[in-house]
Design a protein around this motif. Sequence first.
Motif, mmCIF file in Angstrom:
data_model
loop_
_atom_site.group_PDB
_atom_site.id
_atom_site.type_symbol
_atom_site.label_atom_id
_atom_site.label_comp_id
_atom_site.label_asym_id
_atom_site.label_seq_id
_atom_site.Cartn_x
_atom_site.Cartn_y
_atom_site.Cartn_z
ATOM 1 N N TRP A 180 2.312 -1.836 -12.590
ATOM 2 C CA TRP A 180 1.660 -0.848 -12.600
ATOM 3 C C TRP A 180 0.347 -0.929 -11.457
ATOM 4 O O TRP A 180 -0.397 -0.485 -10.627
ATOM 5 C CB TRP A 180 0.163 -0.610 -13.792
ATOM 6 N N LYS A 181 0.187 -2.478 -11.523
ATOM 7 C CA LYS A 181 -0.486 -3.595 -10.411
ATOM 8 C C LYS A 181 -0.105 -2.859 -8.919
ATOM 9 O O LYS A 181 -0.636 -2.544 -7.644
ATOM 10 C CB LYS A 181 -1.080 -4.661 -10.584
ATOM 11 N N GLN A 182 1.204 -2.822 -8.226
ATOM 12 C CA GLN A 182 2.079 -3.438 -7.614
ATOM 13 C C GLN A 182 2.299 -1.255 -7.394
ATOM 14 O O GLN A 182 2.139 -1.126 -6.013
ATOM 15 C CB GLN A 182 3.356 -3.591 -7.728
ATOM 16 N N ALA A 183 2.501 -0.602 -8.677
ATOM 17 C CA ALA A 183 2.289 0.977 -8.538
ATOM 18 C C ALA A 183 0.734 1.577 -7.131
ATOM 19 O O ALA A 183 0.918 2.313 -6.973
ATOM 20 C CB ALA A 183 2.329 1.618 -9.534
ATOM 21 N N LEU A 184 -0.327 0.993 -8.704
ATOM 22 C CA LEU A 184 -1.090 1.514 -8.106
ATOM 23 C C LEU A 184 -1.483 0.756 -6.097
ATOM 24 O O LEU A 184 -2.092 1.946 -5.379
ATOM 25 C CB LEU A 184 -1.952 0.980 -8.842
ATOM 26 N N PHE A 185 -0.948 0.116 -5.819
ATOM 27 C CA PHE A 185 -1.268 -0.963 -4.608
ATOM 28 C C PHE A 185 0.021 0.145 -3.435
ATOM 29 O O PHE A 185 -0.669 0.784 -2.082
ATOM 30 C CB PHE A 185 -0.546 -1.826 -4.544
ATOM 31 N N VAL A 186 0.959 0.389 -4.395
ATOM 32 C CA VAL A 186 1.288 2.014 -2.654
ATOM 33 C C VAL A 186 1.195 2.955 -3.125
ATOM 34 O O VAL A 186 1.076 3.268 -2.516
ATOM 35 C CB VAL A 186 2.531 1.351 -3.964
ATOM 36 N N GLY A 187 -0.443 3.658 -4.726
ATOM 37 C CA GLY A 187 -0.366 5.046 -4.777
ATOM 38 C C GLY A 187 -1.423 4.417 -3.145
ATOM 39 O O GLY A 187 -1.573 5.978 -2.842
ATOM 40 N N VAL A 188 -2.334 3.792 -3.497
ATOM 41 C CA VAL A 188 -3.430 3.584 -2.816
ATOM 42 C C VAL A 188 -2.890 4.196 -1.565
ATOM 43 O O VAL A 188 -3.607 4.384 -0.205
ATOM 44 C CB VAL A 188 -4.152 2.215 -2.471
ATOM 45 N N ALA A 189 -1.452 2.721 -1.312
ATOM 46 C CA ALA A 189 -1.244 3.291 0.553
ATOM 47 C C ALA A 189 -0.933 4.757 0.652
ATOM 48 O O ALA A 189 -1.010 5.700 2.038
ATOM 49 C CB ALA A 189 0.243 1.942 0.880
ATOM 50 N N GLN A 190 -0.186 5.637 0.222
ATOM 51 C CA GLN A 190 -0.352 7.002 0.163
ATOM 52 C C GLN A 190 -0.930 7.252 0.321
ATOM 53 O O GLN A 190 -1.054 8.590 1.093
ATOM 54 C CB GLN A 190 0.570 7.116 -1.280
ATOM 55 N N ALA A 191 -2.085 7.544 -0.434
ATOM 56 C CA ALA A 191 -3.603 8.124 0.195
ATOM 57 C C ALA A 191 -4.008 8.243 1.571
ATOM 58 O O ALA A 191 -4.618 8.475 1.640
ATOM 59 C CB ALA A 191 -4.436 7.335 -1.245
ATOM 60 N N ILE A 192 -3.769 6.752 1.790
ATOM 61 C CA ILE A 192 -3.874 6.587 3.041
ATOM 62 C C ILE A 192 -3.475 7.659 4.668
ATOM 63 O O ILE A 192 -4.438 7.522 5.516
ATOM 64 C CB ILE A 192 -4.482 5.544 3.841
ATOM 65 N N ALA A 193 -2.250 8.113 3.310
ATOM 66 C CA ALA A 193 -1.657 9.029 4.676
ATOM 67 C C ALA A 193 -1.997 10.595 5.277
ATOM 68 O O ALA A 193 -0.921 10.674 5.874
ATOM 69 C CB ALA A 193 0.031 9.370 4.111
ATOM 70 N N ILE A 194 -2.880 10.594 4.222
ATOM 71 C CA ILE A 194 -3.624 12.152 4.332
ATOM 72 C C ILE A 194 -3.874 12.543 5.616
ATOM 73 O O ILE A 194 -4.515 12.908 6.680
ATOM 74 C CB ILE A 194 -4.639 12.237 3.547
ATOM 75 N N ILE A 195 -4.088 10.780 6.181
ATOM 76 C CA ILE A 195 -4.333 10.723 8.251
ATOM 77 C C ILE A 195 -3.825 11.136 8.910
ATOM 78 O O ILE A 195 -2.869 10.416 8.970
ATOM 79 C CB ILE A 195 -5.454 9.306 8.217
ATOM 80 N N PRO A 196 -3.848 12.069 9.944
ATOM 81 C CA PRO A 196 -2.456 12.263 10.844
ATOM 82 C C PRO A 196 -2.180 11.137 11.617
ATOM 83 O O PRO A 196 -2.704 10.197 11.838
ATOM 84 C CB PRO A 196 -3.426 13.592 11.676
ATOM 85 N N GLY A 197 -0.654 10.851 11.443
ATOM 86 C CA GLY A 197 0.151 10.233 12.364
ATOM 87 C C GLY A 197 0.261 9.263 11.124
ATOM 88 O O GLY A 197 1.059 7.943 11.792
ATOM 89 N N THR A 198 -0.155 8.779 10.149
ATOM 90 C CA THR A 198 0.436 7.914 9.642
ATOM 91 C C THR A 198 1.382 7.109 8.857
ATOM 92 O O THR A 198 1.888 5.886 8.702
ATOM 93 C CB THR A 198 -1.318 7.300 8.167
ATOM 94 N N SER A 199 1.986 8.387 8.582
ATOM 95 C CA SER A 199 3.358 8.441 7.804
ATOM 96 C C SER A 199 3.709 8.153 6.458
ATOM 97 O O SER A 199 3.125 7.409 6.017
ATOM 98 C CB SER A 199 4.611 7.960 8.232
#
Length: 266
Positions: free
Chosen positions: A145-164
Amino acid sequence: MSTFETIFLALIQGLTEFLPISSSAHLILPSQIFGWDDQGIAFDVAVHVGSLFAVLGYFRKEVWVMLKAWLGSFAGNRSPEAVLAWLIILATIPAVLFGGLFKSMIEEYLRSAYVIATTTIVFGGLLWWADSQAKLVHDEYKIGWKQALFVGVAQAIAIIPGTSRSGITITAGLMLGLTREAAARFSFLMSIPVIVGACVLMGKDMADNPVDIDWSAMSLGILVSFISAYSCIHLFIKWVNKVGMKPFVIYRMLLGITLFAFLALS
Protein backbone atom coordinates in the motif's frame (compact mmCIF):
# COMPACT_ATOMS: atom_id res chain seq x y z
CA MET A 1 -12.33 21.49 -36.87
CA SER A 2 -11.30 20.14 -40.24
CA THR A 3 -11.10 16.40 -40.87
CA PHE A 4 -7.30 16.67 -40.91
CA GLU A 5 -7.24 18.41 -37.51
CA THR A 6 -9.65 15.83 -36.09
CA ILE A 7 -7.52 12.88 -37.24
CA PHE A 8 -4.26 14.56 -36.27
CA LEU A 9 -5.35 15.42 -32.72
CA ALA A 10 -7.06 12.06 -32.14
CA LEU A 11 -3.97 10.25 -33.37
CA ILE A 12 -1.76 12.35 -31.11
CA GLN A 13 -4.03 11.67 -28.10
CA GLY A 14 -4.07 7.93 -28.72
CA LEU A 15 -0.32 7.66 -29.17
CA THR A 16 0.71 9.95 -26.33
CA GLU A 17 -1.82 8.95 -23.64
CA PHE A 18 0.19 5.82 -22.84
CA LEU A 19 3.69 6.79 -23.95
CA PRO A 20 5.80 8.65 -21.36
CA ILE A 21 5.78 11.90 -23.36
CA SER A 22 2.61 13.72 -22.15
CA SER A 23 -0.70 13.69 -24.02
CA SER A 24 -1.84 17.00 -22.53
CA ALA A 25 1.26 18.73 -23.90
CA HIS A 26 0.67 17.40 -27.38
CA LEU A 27 -3.00 18.41 -27.36
CA ILE A 28 -2.28 21.94 -26.09
CA LEU A 29 0.65 22.67 -28.38
CA PRO A 30 -0.97 22.49 -31.86
CA SER A 31 -3.32 25.38 -31.09
CA GLN A 32 -0.40 27.46 -29.78
CA ILE A 33 2.11 26.58 -32.52
CA PHE A 34 -0.14 26.30 -35.60
CA GLY A 35 -2.72 28.85 -34.49
CA TRP A 36 -5.54 26.30 -34.58
CA ASP A 37 -8.69 26.97 -32.66
CA ASP A 38 -8.88 25.08 -29.37
CA GLN A 39 -10.47 21.70 -30.05
CA GLY A 40 -12.96 22.17 -27.23
CA ILE A 41 -14.03 20.04 -24.33
CA ALA A 42 -16.41 17.83 -26.35
CA PHE A 43 -13.56 16.63 -28.54
CA ASP A 44 -11.34 16.10 -25.48
CA VAL A 45 -14.04 13.83 -24.06
CA ALA A 46 -14.26 11.91 -27.33
CA VAL A 47 -10.56 11.15 -27.63
CA HIS A 48 -10.33 10.20 -23.96
CA VAL A 49 -13.24 7.81 -24.44
CA GLY A 50 -11.34 6.24 -27.33
CA SER A 51 -8.26 5.82 -25.13
CA LEU A 52 -10.40 4.34 -22.35
CA PHE A 53 -11.91 1.77 -24.72
CA ALA A 54 -8.38 0.90 -25.87
CA VAL A 55 -6.95 0.18 -22.41
CA LEU A 56 -10.09 -1.69 -21.34
CA GLY A 57 -9.97 -3.74 -24.53
CA TYR A 58 -6.29 -4.56 -24.24
CA PHE A 59 -6.44 -5.51 -20.56
CA ARG A 60 -9.96 -6.97 -20.74
CA LYS A 61 -8.95 -10.30 -19.18
CA GLU A 62 -6.98 -8.71 -16.34
CA VAL A 63 -9.71 -6.15 -15.67
CA TRP A 64 -12.42 -8.83 -15.57
CA VAL A 65 -10.40 -11.02 -13.18
CA MET A 66 -9.61 -8.06 -10.92
CA LEU A 67 -13.21 -6.88 -10.93
CA LYS A 68 -14.48 -10.31 -9.87
CA ALA A 69 -11.73 -10.60 -7.27
CA TRP A 70 -12.46 -7.12 -5.93
CA LEU A 71 -16.15 -7.89 -5.53
CA GLY A 72 -15.17 -11.15 -3.86
CA SER A 73 -12.94 -9.27 -1.44
CA PHE A 74 -16.04 -8.10 0.40
CA ALA A 75 -16.66 -11.77 1.18
CA GLY A 76 -13.07 -12.33 2.35
CA ASN A 77 -11.23 -12.99 -0.92
CA ARG A 78 -7.60 -11.92 -0.47
CA SER A 79 -6.22 -13.10 -3.81
CA PRO A 80 -3.38 -11.16 -5.46
CA GLU A 81 -5.85 -9.82 -8.02
CA ALA A 82 -8.16 -8.50 -5.29
CA VAL A 83 -5.25 -6.82 -3.54
CA LEU A 84 -4.05 -5.28 -6.81
CA ALA A 85 -7.54 -3.91 -7.48
CA TRP A 86 -7.64 -2.24 -4.06
CA LEU A 87 -4.14 -0.82 -4.59
CA ILE A 88 -5.21 0.74 -7.90
CA ILE A 89 -8.15 2.36 -6.10
CA LEU A 90 -5.79 3.62 -3.39
CA ALA A 91 -3.36 4.98 -5.98
CA THR A 92 -6.20 6.93 -7.61
CA ILE A 93 -7.09 8.91 -4.47
CA PRO A 94 -4.19 11.43 -4.63
CA ALA A 95 -5.06 12.34 -8.22
CA VAL A 96 -8.69 12.92 -7.24
CA LEU A 97 -7.71 15.14 -4.31
CA PHE A 98 -5.00 17.03 -6.18
CA GLY A 99 -7.21 17.52 -9.22
CA GLY A 100 -10.12 18.77 -7.12
CA LEU A 101 -7.96 21.26 -5.26
CA PHE A 102 -5.76 22.62 -8.04
CA LYS A 103 -7.45 21.88 -11.39
CA SER A 104 -8.78 25.42 -11.92
CA MET A 105 -5.53 27.08 -10.90
CA ILE A 106 -3.44 24.86 -13.14
CA GLU A 107 -5.74 25.34 -16.14
CA GLU A 108 -5.57 29.10 -15.67
CA TYR A 109 -1.85 29.56 -15.06
CA LEU A 110 0.07 26.47 -16.23
CA ARG A 111 -1.37 25.59 -19.65
CA SER A 112 1.43 27.35 -21.49
CA ALA A 113 4.23 26.33 -23.82
CA TYR A 114 6.84 27.59 -21.32
CA VAL A 115 5.54 25.28 -18.59
CA ILE A 116 5.28 22.37 -21.01
CA ALA A 117 8.83 22.86 -22.27
CA THR A 118 10.15 22.96 -18.69
CA THR A 119 8.25 19.93 -17.39
CA THR A 120 9.02 17.97 -20.55
CA ILE A 121 12.75 18.32 -19.87
CA VAL A 122 12.68 18.04 -16.07
CA PHE A 123 10.51 14.93 -15.88
CA GLY A 124 12.27 13.45 -18.88
CA GLY A 125 15.52 13.73 -16.94
CA LEU A 126 13.88 12.09 -13.92
CA LEU A 127 12.68 9.22 -16.13
CA TRP A 128 16.21 8.73 -17.45
CA TRP A 129 17.63 8.66 -13.91
CA ALA A 130 15.01 6.19 -12.66
CA ASP A 131 15.51 3.90 -15.64
CA SER A 132 19.31 3.95 -15.34
CA GLN A 133 19.17 3.16 -11.60
CA ALA A 134 16.26 0.67 -11.72
CA LYS A 135 16.72 -2.78 -10.17
CA LEU A 136 14.03 -4.29 -12.42
CA VAL A 137 13.21 -7.23 -10.11
CA HIS A 138 9.52 -7.04 -9.12
CA ASP A 139 6.18 -7.38 -10.86
CA GLU A 140 3.08 -5.34 -10.00
CA TYR A 141 1.84 -7.97 -7.52
CA LYS A 142 4.79 -7.19 -5.22
CA ILE A 143 3.51 -3.65 -4.60
CA GLY A 144 2.27 -2.81 -1.09
CA TRP A 145 0.00 0.00 0.00
CA LYS A 146 2.88 2.42 0.66
CA GLN A 147 4.33 1.81 -2.80
CA ALA A 148 0.89 2.17 -4.43
CA LEU A 149 0.37 5.47 -2.62
CA PHE A 150 3.80 6.65 -3.78
CA VAL A 151 2.90 5.93 -7.41
CA GLY A 152 -0.49 7.57 -6.81
CA VAL A 153 1.13 10.78 -5.58
CA ALA A 154 3.34 10.74 -8.66
CA GLN A 155 0.23 10.37 -10.81
CA ALA A 156 -1.35 13.37 -9.08
CA ILE A 157 1.59 15.55 -10.13
CA ALA A 158 0.80 14.72 -13.75
CA ILE A 159 -2.07 17.21 -13.71
CA ILE A 160 0.67 19.74 -14.52
CA PRO A 161 0.84 19.90 -18.35
CA GLY A 162 3.92 18.31 -19.89
CA THR A 163 4.59 15.99 -16.96
CA SER A 164 3.02 12.88 -18.56
CA ARG A 165 0.82 10.66 -16.42
CA SER A 166 2.27 7.47 -17.83
CA GLY A 167 5.79 8.89 -17.72
CA ILE A 168 5.78 9.87 -14.07
CA THR A 169 3.96 6.72 -12.89
CA ILE A 170 6.40 4.51 -14.81
CA THR A 171 9.22 6.56 -13.30
CA ALA A 172 7.82 5.91 -9.81
CA GLY A 173 7.39 2.21 -10.58
CA LEU A 174 11.01 1.92 -11.72
CA MET A 175 12.15 3.68 -8.55
CA LEU A 176 10.32 0.98 -6.56
CA GLY A 177 12.18 -1.83 -8.34
CA LEU A 178 9.49 -2.88 -10.81
CA THR A 179 10.49 -4.24 -14.18
CA ARG A 180 9.80 -1.91 -17.07
CA GLU A 181 6.91 -4.08 -18.26
CA ALA A 182 5.39 -4.31 -14.77
CA ALA A 183 5.72 -0.54 -14.26
CA ALA A 184 3.99 0.03 -17.61
CA ARG A 185 1.18 -2.45 -16.85
CA PHE A 186 0.52 -0.91 -13.44
CA SER A 187 0.56 2.57 -14.97
CA PHE A 188 -1.90 1.57 -17.69
CA LEU A 189 -4.26 -0.16 -15.25
CA MET A 190 -4.12 2.95 -13.04
CA SER A 191 -5.18 5.03 -16.02
CA ILE A 192 -8.64 3.41 -16.17
CA PRO A 193 -10.24 5.10 -13.12
CA VAL A 194 -8.39 8.35 -13.89
CA ILE A 195 -9.65 8.52 -17.48
CA VAL A 196 -13.16 7.61 -16.31
CA GLY A 197 -13.00 10.41 -13.76
CA ALA A 198 -11.68 12.88 -16.33
CA CYS A 199 -14.49 12.00 -18.73
CA VAL A 200 -17.08 12.48 -15.97
CA LEU A 201 -15.67 15.89 -15.05
CA MET A 202 -15.47 17.01 -18.68
CA GLY A 203 -18.97 15.70 -19.26
CA LYS A 204 -20.19 17.79 -16.32
CA ASP A 205 -18.50 20.85 -17.82
CA MET A 206 -20.25 20.14 -21.12
CA ALA A 207 -23.60 19.89 -19.35
CA ASP A 208 -22.99 23.16 -17.51
CA ASN A 209 -21.89 24.94 -20.70
CA PRO A 210 -23.81 23.32 -23.57
CA VAL A 211 -22.44 23.80 -27.07
CA ASP A 212 -23.27 22.49 -30.53
CA ILE A 213 -21.50 19.17 -31.01
CA ASP A 214 -20.10 17.91 -34.30
CA TRP A 215 -21.01 14.23 -33.87
CA SER A 216 -19.12 13.13 -36.97
CA ALA A 217 -15.91 14.66 -35.62
CA MET A 218 -16.60 13.10 -32.19
CA SER A 219 -17.11 9.65 -33.73
CA LEU A 220 -14.00 9.95 -35.88
CA GLY A 221 -12.00 11.13 -32.86
CA ILE A 222 -13.11 8.14 -30.78
CA LEU A 223 -12.26 5.69 -33.56
CA VAL A 224 -8.83 7.12 -34.36
CA SER A 225 -7.80 7.51 -30.71
CA PHE A 226 -8.96 3.95 -29.97
CA ILE A 227 -6.95 2.41 -32.82
CA SER A 228 -3.82 4.45 -32.12
CA ALA A 229 -3.99 3.93 -28.34
CA TYR A 230 -4.56 0.17 -28.61
CA SER A 231 -1.64 -0.17 -31.04
CA CYS A 232 0.53 1.98 -28.80
CA ILE A 233 -0.19 -0.11 -25.68
CA HIS A 234 0.52 -3.36 -27.52
CA LEU A 235 3.83 -2.20 -28.99
CA PHE A 236 4.98 -0.47 -25.81
CA ILE A 237 4.37 -3.56 -23.64
CA LYS A 238 6.06 -5.74 -26.25
CA TRP A 239 9.18 -3.64 -26.70
CA VAL A 240 9.71 -1.74 -23.45
CA ASN A 241 12.01 -4.32 -21.84
CA LYS A 242 14.17 -4.32 -24.98
CA VAL A 243 14.41 -0.61 -25.78
CA GLY A 244 14.08 0.85 -22.27
CA MET A 245 13.18 4.48 -21.69
CA LYS A 246 16.07 6.14 -23.50
CA PRO A 247 14.21 6.80 -26.80
CA PHE A 248 11.42 8.59 -24.91
CA VAL A 249 13.90 10.57 -22.82
CA ILE A 250 15.72 11.71 -25.96
CA TYR A 251 12.40 12.68 -27.56
CA ARG A 252 11.37 14.68 -24.49
CA MET A 253 14.70 16.51 -24.41
CA LEU A 254 14.53 17.38 -28.10
CA LEU A 255 10.90 18.46 -27.76
CA GLY A 256 11.66 20.68 -24.78
CA ILE A 257 14.66 22.29 -26.46
CA THR A 258 12.68 22.84 -29.67
CA LEU A 259 9.87 24.46 -27.74
CA PHE A 260 12.23 26.84 -25.95
CA ALA A 261 13.84 27.73 -29.29
CA PHE A 262 10.42 28.33 -30.87
CA LEU A 263 9.35 30.52 -27.95
CA ALA A 264 12.59 32.50 -28.11
CA LEU A 265 12.10 33.21 -31.81
CA SER A 266 8.40 34.00 -31.66
